[in-house]
Design an enzyme around this catalytic site. Structure first.
Site, PDB file in Angstrom:
ATOM      1  N   HIS A 148       0.677  82.133  70.029  1.00 12.98           N
ATOM      2  CA  HIS A 148       0.209  83.143  69.086  1.00 12.98           C
ATOM      3  C   HIS A 148      -1.233  82.861  68.679  1.00 12.98           C
ATOM      4  CE1 HIS A 148       1.529  80.948  65.076  1.00 12.98           C
ATOM      5  NE2 HIS A 148       0.876  80.147  65.871  1.00 12.98           N
ATOM      6  N   CYS A 167      -6.065  77.874  64.177  1.00 11.50           N
ATOM      7  CA  CYS A 167      -5.051  78.864  64.568  1.00 11.50           C
ATOM      8  C   CYS A 167      -5.687  80.201  64.932  1.00 11.50           C
ATOM      9  CB  CYS A 167      -4.035  79.058  63.441  1.00 11.50           C
ATOM     10  SG  CYS A 167      -3.179  77.531  63.052  1.00 11.50           S
ATOM     11  N   HIS A 173      -2.723  79.694  70.886  1.00 10.83           N
ATOM     12  CA  HIS A 173      -2.196  78.344  71.071  1.00 10.83           C
ATOM     13  C   HIS A 173      -0.680  78.468  71.008  1.00 10.83           C
ATOM     14  CE1 HIS A 173      -2.186  78.906  66.717  1.00 10.83           C
ATOM     15  NE2 HIS A 173      -1.178  78.061  66.689  1.00 10.83           N
ATOM     16  N   HIS A 175       3.572  76.869  70.402  1.00 12.10           N
ATOM     17  CA  HIS A 175       4.508  75.983  69.689  1.00 12.10           C
ATOM     18  C   HIS A 175       5.839  75.944  70.416  1.00 12.10           C
ATOM     19  CE1 HIS A 175       1.981  75.710  66.118  1.00 12.10           C
ATOM     20  NE2 HIS A 175       1.821  77.025  66.158  1.00 12.10           N
ATOM     21  N   ASP A 213      10.605  84.129  74.028  1.00 11.47           N
ATOM     22  CA  ASP A 213      10.496  82.848  74.735  1.00 11.47           C
ATOM     23  C   ASP A 213       9.470  82.946  75.863  1.00 11.47           C
ATOM     24  OD1 ASP A 213      11.056  80.192  75.330  1.00 11.47           O
ATOM     25  OD2 ASP A 213      12.646  80.727  76.758  1.00 11.47           O
ATOM     26  N   HIS A 214       8.511  82.018  75.857  1.00  9.09           N
ATOM     27  CA  HIS A 214       7.430  82.008  76.847  1.00  9.09           C
ATOM     28  C   HIS A 214       6.652  83.308  76.846  1.00  9.09           C
ATOM     29  CE1 HIS A 214       9.463  78.356  78.010  1.00  9.09           C
ATOM     30  NE2 HIS A 214       8.372  78.011  78.667  1.00  9.09           N
ATOM     31  N   GLU A 260       8.244  75.551  62.978  1.00  8.17           N
ATOM     32  CA  GLU A 260       7.060  75.862  63.802  1.00  8.17           C
ATOM     33  C   GLU A 260       6.565  74.586  64.482  1.00  8.17           C
ATOM     34  OE1 GLU A 260       3.134  78.412  62.881  1.00  8.17           O
ATOM     35  OE2 GLU A 260       3.210  76.509  61.835  1.00  8.17           O
TER      36      GLU A 260
END
Ligand code: NI
Length: 270
Positions: A148, A167, A173, A175, A213-214, A260
């Site tokens: 994100h 951020c 970047h 998580h 996801d991904h 997170e």
């Protein structure tokens, strides 16, 4: 009088299989998956007593008296194969929910100045159950990875940089998010579960993994074009998706927790 709560932990191992004797092998395998085969767990039990402090001894419950009481309850399960060796499970599936109900029935409701307020039983680091006098909740944890970028379109590049710091990185970047899903209810008499794990897994797969996801939340997910994909917003969006889907299936979402990082945690409650 002000209530104070005391917790005491106990460990035990037990074997089991989740198997309904009235069902065919096929139906059992479909309902319980791998758990239909004999297996075992190392359980972690937390026992909570709450009450007012006794002025004479400064305690709620004397732990010296509590220790053997908990040991006596736990010893009925420890080292046993629950289906065959514990009467309670001759007519009930030995799910984590039913094991908590058994332990609750074996512990005194009242000790010292305290009352049994909660039991938490962890079956694996992915599954645990909390029981109070009024409610039971099962929690299952999951992991997914996503990218994100935190950026507010109404602000200048400099203001964004100042507000979001690292951020705000142009290309985003990522998580590894940890997701904890908590469902409230009573265990079903046939399956022994508040919600069969296979069913919860399917719902989380469809409502969370498939969407996030991904993925790059800003680029791939239309819901984050109008709102900033902070973990607060991601937690809220995931809660709403899961709540709607679980409600349709007849289940009650109690809360979700979103890790997170190892340090940042967010929670949304019903
Ligand atoms: Ni981030």
């Amino acid at each position: 009088m002000q209530q104070v709560t005391l917790a005491r932990r106990a460990y035990f191992s037990a074997g089991r299989r989740l198997w309904h004797p009235g069902w065919s092998e096929e139906r059992n395998r479909e309902a319980f998956g791998k758990l239909a085969s004999p297996h075992g767990h190392d359980y972690v039990l937390d026992v909570f007593y709450g009450g007012g402090i006794d002025d004479d001894n400064g305690m709620i419950v004397n732990i010296t008296e509590l220790k053997p009481v908990i040991a006596q309850a736990v010893q009925q399960l420890a080292g046993r194969f629950l289906d065959c060796e514990v009467d309670y499970f001759s007519t009930r599936r030995p799910t984590v929910e039913n094991i908590v109900n058994f332990l609750w029935s074996q512990l005194p409701q009242h000790m010292g100045t305290g009352y049994l307020t909660r039991l938490c039983l962890q079956e694996t680091n992915r599954v645990w159950v909390n029981k109070t006098k009024d409610a039971m909740q099962v929690t299952r944890s999951y992991e997914f990875a996503a990218a994100h970028r935190l950026h507010a379109p109404q602000l200048s590049a400099e203001q964004n940089q100042e507000l979001y710091d690292k951020c705000n990185n142009l290309y985003g970047h990522g998580h590894n998010y940890g997701l904890e899903v908590t469902v409230r209810g009573e265990p079903d008499t046939e399956t022994g579960s508040i919600i069969p794990f296979a069913e919860l897994d399917r719902i989380v797969e469809a409502e969370v993994f498939e969407h996030y996801d991904h993925k790059h939340l800003n680029e791939d997910c239309p819901e984050f074009t109008a709102i900033i994909p902070t973990s607060e917003n991601l937690a809220r969006v995931i809660f709403d998706r899961l709540q709607t889907r679980l409600q349709e299936a007849g289940y009650q979402l109690s809360k979700i927790g979103l890790h997170e990082t190892q340090k940042n945690y967010f929670e949304v409650e019903a």
